[in-house]
Motif scaffolding. Sequence first.
Motif, PDB file in Angstrom:
ATOM      1  N   ALA A  26      16.908  -5.523   4.494  1.00 31.95           N
ATOM      2  CA  ALA A  26      16.308  -6.748   3.973  1.00 31.95           C
ATOM      3  C   ALA A  26      15.398  -6.452   2.796  1.00 31.95           C
ATOM      4  CB  ALA A  26      15.518  -7.447   5.071  1.00 31.95           C
ATOM      5  N   SER A  27      14.780  -5.262   2.794  1.00 35.99           N
ATOM      6  CA  SER A  27      13.817  -4.980   1.735  1.00 35.99           C
ATOM      7  C   SER A  27      14.492  -4.526   0.446  1.00 35.99           C
ATOM      8  CB  SER A  27      12.834  -3.919   2.196  1.00 35.99           C
ATOM      9  OG  SER A  27      13.474  -2.668   2.255  1.00 35.99           O
ATOM     10  N   THR A  28      15.799  -4.329   0.486  1.00 39.91           N
ATOM     11  CA  THR A  28      16.470  -3.811  -0.705  1.00 39.91           C
ATOM     12  C   THR A  28      16.738  -4.927  -1.707  1.00 39.91           C
ATOM     13  OG1 THR A  28      17.525  -2.201   0.695  1.00 39.91           O
ATOM     14  CG2 THR A  28      18.418  -2.462  -1.497  1.00 39.91           C
ATOM     15  N   ILE A  29      16.365  -4.678  -2.940  1.00 34.61           N
ATOM     16  CA  ILE A  29      16.656  -5.617  -4.029  1.00 34.61           C
ATOM     17  C   ILE A  29      17.431  -4.859  -5.088  1.00 34.61           C
ATOM     18  CG2 ILE A  29      15.610  -6.826  -5.980  1.00 34.61           C
ATOM     19  CD1 ILE A  29      13.536  -7.858  -4.232  1.00 34.61           C
ATOM     20  N   MET A  30      18.453  -5.485  -5.633  1.00 36.81           N
ATOM     21  CA  MET A  30      19.244  -4.804  -6.654  1.00 36.81           C
ATOM     22  C   MET A  30      18.910  -5.369  -8.025  1.00 36.81           C
ATOM     23  SD  MET A  30      21.458  -2.468  -7.174  1.00 36.81           S
ATOM     24  CE  MET A  30      22.716  -2.094  -5.964  1.00 36.81           C
ATOM     25  N   PRO A  31      18.075  -4.676  -8.798  1.00 41.33           N
ATOM     26  CA  PRO A  31      17.781  -5.158 -10.150  1.00 41.33           C
ATOM     27  C   PRO A  31      18.983  -4.942 -11.067  1.00 41.33           C
ATOM     28  CG  PRO A  31      16.621  -3.105  -9.727  1.00 41.33           C
ATOM     29  CD  PRO A  31      17.364  -3.440  -8.487  1.00 41.33           C
ATOM     30  N   PRO A  32      18.972  -5.567 -12.233  1.00 41.31           N
ATOM     31  CA  PRO A  32      20.131  -5.453 -13.123  1.00 41.31           C
ATOM     32  C   PRO A  32      20.449  -4.009 -13.512  1.00 41.31           C
ATOM     33  CG  PRO A  32      18.708  -7.202 -13.855  1.00 41.31           C
ATOM     34  CD  PRO A  32      17.999  -6.530 -12.746  1.00 41.31           C
ATOM     35  N   GLU A  33      19.478  -3.086 -13.361  1.00 43.48           N
ATOM     36  CA  GLU A  33      19.742  -1.697 -13.722  1.00 43.48           C
ATOM     37  C   GLU A  33      20.670  -1.013 -12.731  1.00 43.48           C
ATOM     38  OE1 GLU A  33      16.703  -2.993 -14.128  1.00 43.48           O
ATOM     39  OE2 GLU A  33      16.939  -2.969 -16.299  1.00 43.48           O
ATOM     40  N   GLY A  34      20.857  -1.617 -11.561  1.00 37.94           N
ATOM     41  CA  GLY A  34      21.800  -1.048 -10.612  1.00 37.94           C
ATOM     42  C   GLY A  34      21.234   0.043  -9.730  1.00 37.94           C
ATOM     43  N   VAL A  35      19.935   0.281  -9.786  1.00 42.22           N
ATOM     44  CA  VAL A  35      19.320   1.223  -8.847  1.00 42.22           C
ATOM     45  C   VAL A  35      18.558   0.399  -7.813  1.00 42.22           C
ATOM     46  CG1 VAL A  35      17.675   3.099  -8.600  1.00 42.22           C
ATOM     47  CG2 VAL A  35      19.078   2.945 -10.644  1.00 42.22           C
ATOM     48  N   PRO A  36      19.003   0.389  -6.567  1.00 41.62           N
ATOM     49  CA  PRO A  36      18.328  -0.458  -5.578  1.00 41.62           C
ATOM     50  C   PRO A  36      16.887  -0.021  -5.365  1.00 41.62           C
ATOM     51  CG  PRO A  36      19.906   1.008  -4.520  1.00 41.62           C
ATOM     52  CD  PRO A  36      20.106   1.151  -5.979  1.00 41.62           C
ATOM     53  N   ILE A  37      15.968  -0.981  -5.296  1.00 43.18           N
ATOM     54  CA  ILE A  37      14.580  -0.649  -4.983  1.00 43.18           C
ATOM     55  C   ILE A  37      14.170  -1.382  -3.722  1.00 43.18           C
ATOM     56  CG2 ILE A  37      13.800  -0.091  -7.296  1.00 43.18           C
ATOM     57  CD1 ILE A  37      12.929  -2.857  -7.686  1.00 43.18           C
ATOM     58  N   HIS A  38      13.143  -0.854  -3.076  1.00 42.72           N
ATOM     59  CA  HIS A  38      12.736  -1.412  -1.787  1.00 42.72           C
ATOM     60  C   HIS A  38      11.398  -2.120  -1.906  1.00 42.72           C
ATOM     61  CE1 HIS A  38      16.039   0.600   0.059  1.00 42.72           C
ATOM     62  NE2 HIS A  38      15.665   1.738  -0.473  1.00 42.72           N
ATOM     63  N   LEU A  39      11.410  -3.405  -1.549  1.00 43.93           N
ATOM     64  CA  LEU A  39      10.167  -4.177  -1.508  1.00 43.93           C
ATOM     65  C   LEU A  39      10.069  -4.781  -0.115  1.00 43.93           C
ATOM     66  CD1 LEU A  39      10.429  -5.943  -4.957  1.00 43.93           C
ATOM     67  CD2 LEU A  39       8.565  -4.498  -4.224  1.00 43.93           C
ATOM     68  N   PRO A  40       9.133  -4.279   0.706  1.00 48.24           N
ATOM     69  CA  PRO A  40       9.068  -4.753   2.090  1.00 48.24           C
ATOM     70  C   PRO A  40       8.813  -6.251   2.179  1.00 48.24           C
ATOM     71  CG  PRO A  40       7.226  -3.325   1.553  1.00 48.24           C
ATOM     72  CD  PRO A  40       8.167  -3.223   0.423  1.00 48.24           C
ATOM     73  N   VAL A  41       9.574  -6.929   3.047  1.00 46.36           N
ATOM     74  CA  VAL A  41       9.468  -8.382   3.202  1.00 46.36           C
ATOM     75  C   VAL A  41       8.146  -8.739   3.870  1.00 46.36           C
ATOM     76  CG1 VAL A  41      10.462 -10.348   4.380  1.00 46.36           C
ATOM     77  CG2 VAL A  41      11.943  -8.662   3.332  1.00 46.36           C
ATOM     78  N   ALA A  42       7.457  -9.742   3.320  1.00 49.78           N
ATOM     79  CA  ALA A  42       6.173 -10.164   3.895  1.00 49.78           C
ATOM     80  C   ALA A  42       6.417 -11.017   5.133  1.00 49.78           C
ATOM     81  CB  ALA A  42       5.371 -10.942   2.863  1.00 49.78           C
ATOM     82  N   GLY A  43       5.659 -10.765   6.182  1.00 56.57           N
ATOM     83  CA  GLY A  43       5.838 -11.495   7.436  1.00 56.57           C
ATOM     84  C   GLY A  43       5.186 -12.863   7.395  1.00 56.57           C
ATOM     85  N   LEU A  44       5.384 -13.608   8.480  1.00 57.64           N
ATOM     86  CA  LEU A  44       4.851 -14.972   8.526  1.00 57.64           C
ATOM     87  C   LEU A  44       3.332 -14.974   8.566  1.00 57.64           C
ATOM     88  CD1 LEU A  44       7.103 -17.122  10.810  1.00 57.64           C
ATOM     89  CD2 LEU A  44       7.021 -16.946   8.351  1.00 57.64           C
ATOM     90  N   GLY A  45       2.749 -13.977   9.243  1.00 59.71           N
ATOM     91  CA  GLY A  45       1.295 -13.945   9.406  1.00 59.71           C
ATOM     92  C   GLY A  45       0.582 -13.871   8.071  1.00 59.71           C
ATOM     93  N   VAL A  46       1.008 -12.910   7.250  1.00 59.41           N
ATOM     94  CA  VAL A  46       0.310 -12.704   5.980  1.00 59.41           C
ATOM     95  C   VAL A  46       0.548 -13.891   5.048  1.00 59.41           C
ATOM     96  CG1 VAL A  46       2.185 -11.317   5.032  1.00 59.41           C
ATOM     97  CG2 VAL A  46      -0.059 -11.068   4.105  1.00 59.41           C
ATOM     98  N   ARG A  47       1.728 -14.504   5.174  1.00 64.34           N
ATOM     99  CA  ARG A  47       2.008 -15.666   4.323  1.00 64.34           C
ATOM    100  C   ARG A  47       1.175 -16.862   4.746  1.00 64.34           C
ATOM    101  NH1 ARG A  47       8.394 -16.154   3.855  1.00 64.34           N
ATOM    102  NH2 ARG A  47       7.843 -18.015   2.706  1.00 64.34           N
ATOM    103  N   THR A  48       1.034 -17.054   6.066  1.00 65.29           N
ATOM    104  CA  THR A  48       0.178 -18.143   6.528  1.00 65.29           C
ATOM    105  C   THR A  48      -1.257 -17.912   6.067  1.00 65.29           C
ATOM    106  OG1 THR A  48       1.584 -18.110   8.473  1.00 65.29           O
ATOM    107  CG2 THR A  48      -0.327 -19.535   8.540  1.00 65.29           C
ATOM    108  N   GLY A  49      -1.689 -16.643   6.125  1.00 60.68           N
ATOM    109  CA  GLY A  49      -3.035 -16.309   5.666  1.00 60.68           C
ATOM    110  C   GLY A  49      -3.227 -16.712   4.216  1.00 60.68           C
ATOM    111  N   ALA A  50      -2.249 -16.365   3.371  1.00 59.87           N
ATOM    112  CA  ALA A  50      -2.345 -16.699   1.948  1.00 59.87           C
ATOM    113  C   ALA A  50      -2.374 -18.207   1.761  1.00 59.87           C
ATOM    114  CB  ALA A  50      -1.168 -16.090   1.189  1.00 59.87           C
ATOM    115  N   GLN A  51      -1.559 -18.918   2.566  1.00 61.42           N
ATOM    116  CA  GLN A  51      -1.496 -20.374   2.458  1.00 61.42           C
ATOM    117  C   GLN A  51      -2.836 -21.003   2.816  1.00 61.42           C
ATOM    118  OE1 GLN A  51       1.312 -22.518   1.489  1.00 61.42           O
ATOM    119  NE2 GLN A  51      -0.655 -23.547   1.267  1.00 61.42           N
ATOM    120  N   ILE A  52      -3.422 -20.497   3.909  1.00 58.66           N
ATOM    121  CA  ILE A  52      -4.714 -21.053   4.329  1.00 58.66           C
ATOM    122  C   ILE A  52      -5.768 -20.779   3.261  1.00 58.66           C
ATOM    123  CG2 ILE A  52      -6.561 -20.810   6.027  1.00 58.66           C
ATOM    124  CD1 ILE A  52      -4.372 -20.331   8.112  1.00 58.66           C
TER     125      ILE A  52
END
Lengths: 321, 340
Positions: A26-52
């Motif tokens: 899930a954390s893998t993103i494929m940029p146009p350069e074609g080298v996959p990079i990993h960006l860990p997915v943010a969970g619901l808790g931290v997102r709710t925190g940001a929203q609040i």
Amino acid sequence: MSRPPSRRATKRAARKERRAARALAASTIMPPEGVPIHLPVAGLGVRTGAQIADVLFTMGVAISFTVFLAATEIASGSTVFAVFMLLFFIARIPYYVFAELAWNGQTLGKKWMKIKVVSHDGGSLSTHALVLRNLMKEAEVFLPGTLLFTLDAANPIAALASLAWIIMALTIPLTNPHRRRLGDIMAGTHVVHLPHPILLKDMASDQPQDVARAVKERFAFLPHQLDHYGAFELQTLEKVLRAEGRARSPAARTRQQETLVAIVDKIRTKISYPDPIPQADAAAFLRAFYVAQRAYLEQRQIFGDRRDDKHHAQDDENTQE
Amino acid sequence: MAQSRPKPLLQSQDQIRSARFRKEREADWTRLEKLVAAAERNGLQSMEFSDARDLSALYRQATTSLAIAREISLDKGLLEYLEALTARAYLSVYAPQERLGGLLTRFFASSAPQAMRRSVWYILAGFLCMGLGALTGYLLYFENSAWYHVFVPNSLAGGRGPGASTEALRNVIFQPDGIHGGLGAFATYLFSHNTRIAIFVFGLGVFACLPAILLTFYNGLILGAMYALHVERGLGWELGGWLSVHGVTELSAICIACGGGLQLGAAVLFPGQNTRRTALYLAGRDAVKLALVASLMLFAAAILEGFFRQTVQDTATRYTIGWSVGALWLAWFALGGRQR
């Protein structure tokens, strides 16, 4: 004698492994350069925190501005009310859209929580995506939320309906590995943790030149002695070596020294290293072993023999069967 | 991999391959790190040309380094660093570069009217829902006026009902609103019943169309019942004028929002060859523009309602204002953004 692990334990381990694999995928993103990079997915808790945080911030600004207007008596009552309503409106959708546009997928709350909206397909964020995901936030969370507060017991059906609606909107993120809510799915985005790059020193080359050469001559390893371990053990050793010398208190330093000696004993038995190692030399021995093992494993890897951990020999046998 | 930089041979000979690899590139990575930090702080636009050029060049070098390091290096510290650095650089290199002014121009000049024309059938379906609702409400009222209380919530009726006198009804239509006028009224109307309905209608469309249809139909019922009440008292023409000022814009906005909702719902119900997720994503492209157009129209309707409805007392003028604004909207949708 070690007992074979129970069936439940193996199952649990397998599940853990599957979950880790899913998170990595899930954390893998494929940029146009074609080298996959990993960006860990943010969970619901931290997102709710940001929203609040965002809600508190915007409401704080709106209310304090209105109070300021009312207190200084610049405007009349109805104008103050109108200004407040306008600010309240801006704080609900436009603020999020413009903040995410200006700061590339971050609102103030998200900046504070160090998370960020990214495009799901690896391209850049489009305005369309940011507008859509924030518009849907209104329909998904805010409206039923405010409805829930304003409704009373006299109208239980509407209250229940909006409760069911909120629950459904919150379960959708749990059903997919990217934790995308409905607006994210429609806009083609998801939210990630921002990684923080820290360049640690290279454990294989941070010693002065003469010391390194002296160590290399003192501890020599034969190829068959380096055949036992894989990348996992090597990187664990790397972590231990990084921590070495960082201990502050004398007690911690003694404990660390004991750990090093224990590791040296384990390794010596495993690879049948003949010479005894004096306690004072434990760190130097491990360093030398680390360099030799890494050079060896990296060379094997270049030749297509990738060794993940110490079970690599068994894995090879299994695949041959 | 060979670089022109002169290096003390003795030193690098002693090092293992991945350590040499790192040593050769470390300076570039540190510079990239600095550039990324600057780009994140101040935005790409305010960077100097040479810095911006270096940022993208170094980012591409870093992705290559990452790909190589994954193959040849087992240094976890290095791998994690490169991973994080490339991700950060990727995010700032591919940041959206559009200016706000350009965005707005594009929306008004082309993308919004084009989206409206593409989804004309959905919007007509929205109008149909409301029209049928109004017809039903109108007919049911004449069958039995008690239906009025079923359809119209008390807060919206504001004392108007089958029990009210004709004089009272006329007063509501022609009352020169003293308390509510200007900016205060504008704000009140912005968050009035209809705005909420429009947002609901759009958002609920995702859940298989039905809620959007029902809500729009219900809104039509209210309209029909209220109109029937006034027709019964011989005030049909006057009510039409009173409603026209803002209603042409506002009710159209609800129907357009309904069209957007229907589009989303249709993507869920009939995804065709795509998965539902892709279908929703594709449908969202036009639907969000419909929602934006609807919110814009609601904003305009609140202005009309706040400033013109009670100050203009002549029914014919009311009709003129309401429907000419409606014609302006229609002209924008029909003529905007055509290729010459």
